[in-house]
Motif scaffolding. Structure first.
Motif, mmCIF file in Angstrom:
data_model
loop_
_atom_site.group_PDB
_atom_site.id
_atom_site.type_symbol
_atom_site.label_atom_id
_atom_site.label_comp_id
_atom_site.label_asym_id
_atom_site.label_seq_id
_atom_site.Cartn_x
_atom_site.Cartn_y
_atom_site.Cartn_z
ATOM 1 N N ASP A 308 -2.987 -33.971 -21.580
ATOM 2 C CA ASP A 308 -3.820 -34.065 -22.769
ATOM 3 C C ASP A 308 -5.252 -34.450 -22.414
ATOM 4 O OD1 ASP A 308 -4.272 -33.973 -25.537
ATOM 5 O OD2 ASP A 308 -4.112 -36.161 -25.662
ATOM 6 N N LEU A 309 -6.188 -33.765 -23.040
ATOM 7 C CA LEU A 309 -7.637 -33.988 -22.917
ATOM 8 C C LEU A 309 -8.211 -33.542 -21.575
ATOM 9 C CD1 LEU A 309 -8.165 -37.423 -24.694
ATOM 10 C CD2 LEU A 309 -8.360 -35.118 -25.651
ATOM 11 N N ASN A 310 -7.395 -32.934 -20.719
ATOM 12 C CA ASN A 310 -7.929 -32.386 -19.477
ATOM 13 C C ASN A 310 -8.500 -30.995 -19.724
ATOM 14 O OD1 ASN A 310 -7.028 -34.657 -18.240
ATOM 15 N ND2 ASN A 310 -5.694 -33.641 -16.764
ATOM 16 N N GLY A 311 -9.509 -30.638 -18.955
ATOM 17 C CA GLY A 311 -10.142 -29.340 -19.162
ATOM 18 C C GLY A 311 -10.708 -28.772 -17.887
ATOM 19 N N SER A 312 -11.407 -27.642 -18.018
ATOM 20 C CA SER A 312 -12.012 -26.952 -16.892
ATOM 21 C C SER A 312 -13.433 -26.551 -17.267
ATOM 22 C CB SER A 312 -11.205 -25.704 -16.529
ATOM 23 O OG SER A 312 -9.877 -26.036 -16.184
ATOM 24 N N TYR A 313 -14.284 -26.414 -16.249
ATOM 25 C CA TYR A 313 -15.672 -26.040 -16.484
ATOM 26 C C TYR A 313 -15.863 -24.532 -16.393
ATOM 27 C CZ TYR A 313 -20.643 -25.374 -15.804
ATOM 28 O OH TYR A 313 -21.931 -24.917 -15.914
ATOM 29 N N THR A 314 -15.209 -23.901 -15.426
ATOM 30 C CA THR A 314 -15.481 -22.480 -15.204
ATOM 31 C C THR A 314 -14.238 -21.755 -14.743
ATOM 32 O OG1 THR A 314 -17.039 -20.939 -14.154
ATOM 33 C CG2 THR A 314 -16.172 -22.725 -12.794
ATOM 34 N N ILE A 315 -14.307 -20.420 -14.753
ATOM 35 C CA ILE A 315 -13.150 -19.605 -14.412
ATOM 36 C C ILE A 315 -13.643 -18.282 -13.828
ATOM 37 C CG2 ILE A 315 -13.033 -18.701 -16.779
ATOM 38 C CD1 ILE A 315 -9.952 -18.714 -16.449
ATOM 39 N N VAL A 316 -12.998 -17.819 -12.740
ATOM 40 C CA VAL A 316 -13.416 -16.617 -12.018
ATOM 41 C C VAL A 316 -12.179 -15.813 -11.657
ATOM 42 C CG1 VAL A 316 -14.438 -15.753 -9.863
ATOM 43 C CG2 VAL A 316 -15.526 -17.646 -11.084
ATOM 44 N N GLU A 317 -12.266 -14.478 -11.766
ATOM 45 C CA GLU A 317 -11.194 -13.599 -11.300
ATOM 46 C C GLU A 317 -11.608 -12.965 -9.980
ATOM 47 O OE1 GLU A 317 -8.315 -10.034 -13.022
ATOM 48 O OE2 GLU A 317 -10.379 -10.166 -13.738
ATOM 49 N N ASP A 318 -10.712 -12.999 -8.971
ATOM 50 C CA ASP A 318 -11.069 -12.395 -7.689
ATOM 51 C C ASP A 318 -10.683 -10.919 -7.656
ATOM 52 O OD1 ASP A 318 -8.353 -12.138 -6.988
ATOM 53 O OD2 ASP A 318 -8.340 -13.962 -5.777
ATOM 54 N N ALA A 319 -10.951 -10.270 -6.534
ATOM 55 C CA ALA A 319 -10.739 -8.825 -6.420
ATOM 56 C C ALA A 319 -9.275 -8.435 -6.540
ATOM 57 C CB ALA A 319 -11.308 -8.336 -5.084
ATOM 58 N N ASN A 320 -8.363 -9.381 -6.286
ATOM 59 C CA ASN A 320 -6.931 -9.116 -6.371
ATOM 60 C C ASN A 320 -6.336 -9.481 -7.722
ATOM 61 O OD1 ASN A 320 -6.719 -8.228 -3.624
ATOM 62 N ND2 ASN A 320 -6.835 -10.373 -2.991
ATOM 63 N N GLY A 321 -7.190 -9.917 -8.646
ATOM 64 C CA GLY A 321 -6.710 -10.274 -9.970
ATOM 65 C C GLY A 321 -6.253 -11.709 -10.107
ATOM 66 N N ASN A 322 -6.421 -12.533 -9.069
ATOM 67 C CA ASN A 322 -6.091 -13.947 -9.171
ATOM 68 C C ASN A 322 -7.157 -14.667 -9.996
ATOM 69 O OD1 ASN A 322 -3.758 -13.880 -7.331
ATOM 70 N ND2 ASN A 322 -5.301 -13.498 -5.748
ATOM 71 N N ILE A 323 -6.737 -15.579 -10.843
ATOM 72 C CA ILE A 323 -7.645 -16.348 -11.682
ATOM 73 C C ILE A 323 -7.845 -17.723 -11.057
ATOM 74 C CG2 ILE A 323 -8.065 -17.257 -13.994
ATOM 75 C CD1 ILE A 323 -7.880 -14.243 -13.958
ATOM 76 N N TRP A 324 -9.102 -18.076 -10.780
ATOM 77 C CA TRP A 324 -9.446 -19.362 -10.151
ATOM 78 C C TRP A 324 -10.174 -20.235 -11.164
ATOM 79 C CZ3 TRP A 324 -8.593 -20.322 -4.793
ATOM 80 C CH2 TRP A 324 -8.134 -19.218 -4.062
ATOM 81 N N PHE A 325 -9.878 -21.541 -11.166
ATOM 82 C CA PHE A 325 -10.547 -22.471 -12.070
ATOM 83 C C PHE A 325 -10.362 -23.895 -11.555
ATOM 84 C CE2 PHE A 325 -6.316 -21.432 -13.504
ATOM 85 C CZ PHE A 325 -5.715 -22.655 -13.780
#
Length: 386
Positions: A308-325
């Motif tokens: 609860d109340l945790n979040g993320s600042y940014t998000i990026v998809e790589d060339a293989n379709g993996n989502i990084w955050f």
């Protein structure tokens, strides 16, 4: 993603050692719209105690306008050692531009980092957005407004409305002191119009003049939105324009005729980034409710079930379709089936670590506190900071 691939990532991330204070920054930013006066005072103090980030003199040869640079990103020069890179873009010549919260802007040509700060014309060293437009211009949004690069220096660009000859200036007769109108986000659509998300409103630039988006009487503003404090603007593959607002309006969408709320603020709260993946799902990096996902019909809050109340600042998809955050526990990536979080407990990565760019060569760039910068090429991490 195979276990072997994951182990390669973990082994290389062990080399990284940096501070872990970025969540403090996010909490401070969330207070902006609770008490603007307090924010302004803190921001003023921040600038008074920070340095412009001079770099060691290494001359770039063979260029008409020579600037100084160095092989690695310099450490913070001011008293605030938690300054970091928060935004990055790649231009048509494969130069990378990195914007920081206090140390100005850096251009990396593959060999040297060249610094641009207030001494090169920027109106502030606190940078929140960067855009390379189709005409080849580099636009930079700061806590003090808008800037554009002429190839050598930055010029301040006042947002003057063509229909009223009005601009955001304070004082008598539009004198030379602009008001503080932070430019949080930028986007150029397929028609070439540039969109700017600011404290005051969303503005559009057609290459000749500015207009306030909501001044267009043809727009059906279904939910009477004001679109102030837009942290992210995205044009999706279907040409809809999405807005992520930070204070009380949630996420909205403009379909060319109607502007309407898609995700109410109470369900998503402050949203810092929007990403459209290869399957056309929308992902939302939110400050307090984890990573959200919208499949075109249904919004799933906190898709990865963060505390609860945790979040993320940014998000990026790589060339293989993996989502990084980024997460509270460490660096996260999702391969479409499994969420992997690389944590300090495992001895693999510090918590304060965010993805900022996927470049055209397929490398992912990450930043952390203290102006630390890393590149991951799919096999190894390389440190690009002093």
């Amino acid at each position: 993603m195979t276990e072997k691939y994951l182990q390669v990532i973990r082994n290389n991330i062990k080399k990284i050692n940096t501070a872990s204070h970025y969540k403090t920054y996010k909490k401070q930013m969330s207070k902006y719209y609770i008490n603007k006066l307090i924010y302004s005072l803190l921001l003023a103090l921040f600038f008074l105690t920070s340095c412009n980030g001079q770099v060691k003199p290494v001359t770039q040869e063979g260029k008409e306008n020579t600037l100084n640079g160095q092989a690695k990103l310099p450490a913070p020069k001011g008293v605030n050692k938690d300054v970091r890179i928060v935004v990055s873009i790649e231009d048509k010549d494969a130069n990378l531009w990195f914007g920081s919260l206090g140390e100005g802007l850096f251009k990396y040509d593959g060999k040297l980092f060249v610094h641009f700060g207030m001494e090169q014309g920027l109106n502030s060293n606190a940078i929140y957005s960067i855009l390379h437009d189709k005409a080849g211009n580099v636009w930079v949004g700061t806590s003090k407004g808008l800037n554009r690069f002429d190839g050598n220096r930055f010029e301040n660009i006042p947002i003057v409305l063509n229909n009223t000859n009005d601009s955001y200036f304070k004082g008598i007769n539009n004198n030379s002191t602009p008001t503080d109108n932070t430019v949080w986000s930028m986007m150029q659509d397929r028609n070439g119009t540039i969109w700017f998300g600011t404290d005051e409103a969303v503005y559009c630039y057609d290459g000749k003049s500015f207009s306030r988006f909501l001044d267009n009487k043809a727009i059906v503003n279904k939910d009477s939105l004001s679109l102030k404090g837009i942290f992210s603007i995205l044009e999706t593959k279907d040409r809809n324009i999405w807005f992520a607002e930070c204070s009380d309006e949630g996420v909205s969408c403009f379909d060319g005729t109607t502007l309407s709320t898609i995700i109410p603020y109470k369900e998503i709260r402050r949203t810092d980034r929007i990403l459209e993946d290869k399957q056309h799902n929308l992902w939302f990096a939110t400050a307090f409710k984890g990573i959200g996902k919208f499949d075109g019909k249904t919004y799933t809050q906190n898709f990865f079930k963060a505390p609860d109340l945790n979040g993320s600042y940014t998000i990026v998809e790589d060339a293989n379709g993996n989502i990084w955050f980024d997460t509270q526990e460490g660096l996260g990536f999702y391969d479409g089936k499994t969420l992997n979080v690389l944590t300090e407990k495992e001895g693999t990565v510090v918590k304060d670590f965010i993805p900022i760019l996927l470049d055209k060569a397929g490398n992912i760039w990450f930043s952390s506190n203290g102006m630390k910068l890393y590149k991951y090429d799919g096999k190894t991490f390389a440190n690009f900071s002093d």
